[in-house]
Write a protein that holds these residues in place. Structure first.
Motif, PDB file in Angstrom:
ATOM      1  N   GLY A  60       0.803  -1.212   0.000  1.00  0.00           N
ATOM      2  CA  GLY A  60       0.000   0.000   0.000  1.00  0.00           C
ATOM      3  C   GLY A  60       0.837   1.262   0.000  1.00  0.00           C
ATOM      4  N   MET A  61       0.210   2.358  -0.420  1.00  0.00           N
ATOM      5  CA  MET A  61       0.899   3.635  -0.592  1.00  0.00           C
ATOM      6  C   MET A  61       1.486   4.146   0.721  1.00  0.00           C
ATOM      7  N   LYS A  62       0.685   4.173   1.778  1.00  0.00           N
ATOM      8  CA  LYS A  62       1.160   4.715   3.047  1.00  0.00           C
ATOM      9  C   LYS A  62       2.227   3.835   3.668  1.00  0.00           C
TER      10      LYS A  62
ATOM     11  N   VAL B  80       9.688  14.001  -8.502  1.00  0.00           N
ATOM     12  CA  VAL B  80       8.570  13.064  -8.638  1.00  0.00           C
ATOM     13  C   VAL B  80       7.401  13.602  -7.822  1.00  0.00           C
ATOM     14  N   GLY B  81       6.268  13.785  -8.466  1.00  0.00           N
ATOM     15  CA  GLY B  81       5.067  14.270  -7.795  1.00  0.00           C
ATOM     16  C   GLY B  81       3.945  13.260  -7.872  1.00  0.00           C
ATOM     17  N   LYS B  82       2.812  13.633  -7.325  1.00  0.00           N
ATOM     18  CA  LYS B  82       1.681  12.704  -7.297  1.00  0.00           C
ATOM     19  C   LYS B  82       1.045  12.517  -8.663  1.00  0.00           C
TER      20      LYS B  82
ATOM     21  N   GLY C 261       5.727  13.410   0.121  1.00  0.00           N
ATOM     22  CA  GLY C 261       4.362  12.925   0.222  1.00  0.00           C
ATOM     23  C   GLY C 261       4.272  11.445  -0.078  1.00  0.00           C
ATOM     24  N   PRO C 262       3.274  10.755   0.488  1.00  0.00           N
ATOM     25  CA  PRO C 262       3.167   9.295   0.324  1.00  0.00           C
ATOM     26  C   PRO C 262       2.900   8.866  -1.108  1.00  0.00           C
ATOM     27  N   MET C 263       2.101   9.623  -1.871  1.00  0.00           N
ATOM     28  CA  MET C 263       1.796   9.212  -3.233  1.00  0.00           C
ATOM     29  C   MET C 263       3.027   9.311  -4.128  1.00  0.00           C
ATOM     30  N   ALA C 264       3.764  10.413  -4.022  1.00  0.00           N
ATOM     31  CA  ALA C 264       4.981  10.573  -4.821  1.00  0.00           C
ATOM     32  C   ALA C 264       6.017   9.520  -4.432  1.00  0.00           C
TER      33      ALA C 264
END
Length: 262
Positions: free
Chosen positions: A100-102, A173-175, A204-207
């Motif tokens: 998972g992302m987080k 790298v971004g979301k 950030g978690p998504m990036a």
């Protein structure tokens, strides 16, 4: 002579059934929570002290209990860093597994905290290199397919080098970054120059999830093109305009180190 009437006592008995019902519901709910909590995520500090085997961040099976840390969305990155540091004092490498992302974000945060030097550290933390790869799990997603986890292999760097990122190409790298396009770019750069280094900058978690998964895809792309080498990185936190950014210094492992790992 006027005599005031005595105050009448309220009939409190009519409220007792409702009060007992509320207490009964509270007790039942508390018991249900007690049954669910052991299956929730436990912190890395509990693992480092050898307590329990809860779902989320637990020990692996008996053969892997000293090398595998499983991370969940609620894992404390600082405690995970402490558990990782303890493992690396006892052995040369440690594996972190995240789904998972987080969870992936928490795993990279722990590795980056370990790789970020601090003035208050009495003992210099070990210099590490990390490689990532996909693994298939028996868990099924909403589409009925097996879910994949990301396995972080954190190892002591036997020949540490400086991480001067000033002259290294930086990739933000971004979301909204396309994972496949990022993996293709990294793969092309390494195909042209296998000694090249790239610096991925994430926040950030998504990036973070996009960058880590792109490195997993890059490994498969290089292997399909005849380059069987580990994509490894060192990570650390840097400050930029009052923001905390993780720098992922990415490179290809040398042939000697790749053969030793095999």
């Amino acid at each position: 002579m006027f005599v005031a009437p005595l105050p009448q006592r309220r009939n409190t008995r009519r409220w007792q059934p409702a009060l007992y019902a509320i207490l009964a519901v509270a007790i039942v709910g508390f018991c249900a929570i007690e049954k669910v909590m052991p299956n929730r995520l436990r912190s890395a500090m509990e693992i480092s002290h050898g307590t329990g085997n809860a779902i989320g961040m637990t020990r692996g099976d008996i053969s892997q209990e000293k090398t595998v840390l499983k991370v969940g969305a609620q894992t404390d990155s600082i405690k995970l860093k402490g558990a990782l540091q303890v493992r690396l004092r006892e052995q040369d490498s440690c594996t972190i597994e995240a789904v998972g992302m987080k969870a992936i974000g928490n795993a990279l945060k722990a590795v980056a905290i370990l790789g970020t030097p601090r003035m208050s550290d009495f003992q210099k933390p070990p210099t590490t290199t990390t490689s990532v790869m996909f693994k298939t799990t028996p868990l099924l997603n909403q589409n009925g397919r097996n879910m994949s986890l990301v396995s972080f292999n954190v190892a002591k760097d036997q020949a540490p080098t400086g991480d001067d990122s000033s002259s290294v190409e930086k990739i933000r790298v971004g979301k909204t970054t396309v994972m496949g396009a990022l993996a293709s770019k990294i793969s092309r750069e390494f195909e042209v120059d296998r000694s090249k280094q790239l610096c991925l900058r994430v926040m950030g978690p998504m990036a973070t999830s996009i960058a880590i998964k792109a490195l997993c895809i890059t490994k498969n792309m290089l292997k399909n093109n005849g380059i069987d080498a580990e994509v490894q990185f060192r990570s650390k936190f840097v400050r930029e305009n009052d923001l905390s950014i993780i720098e992922i210094m990415t490179s290809l492992a040398s042939p000697d180190s790749t053969q030793n790992e095999k």
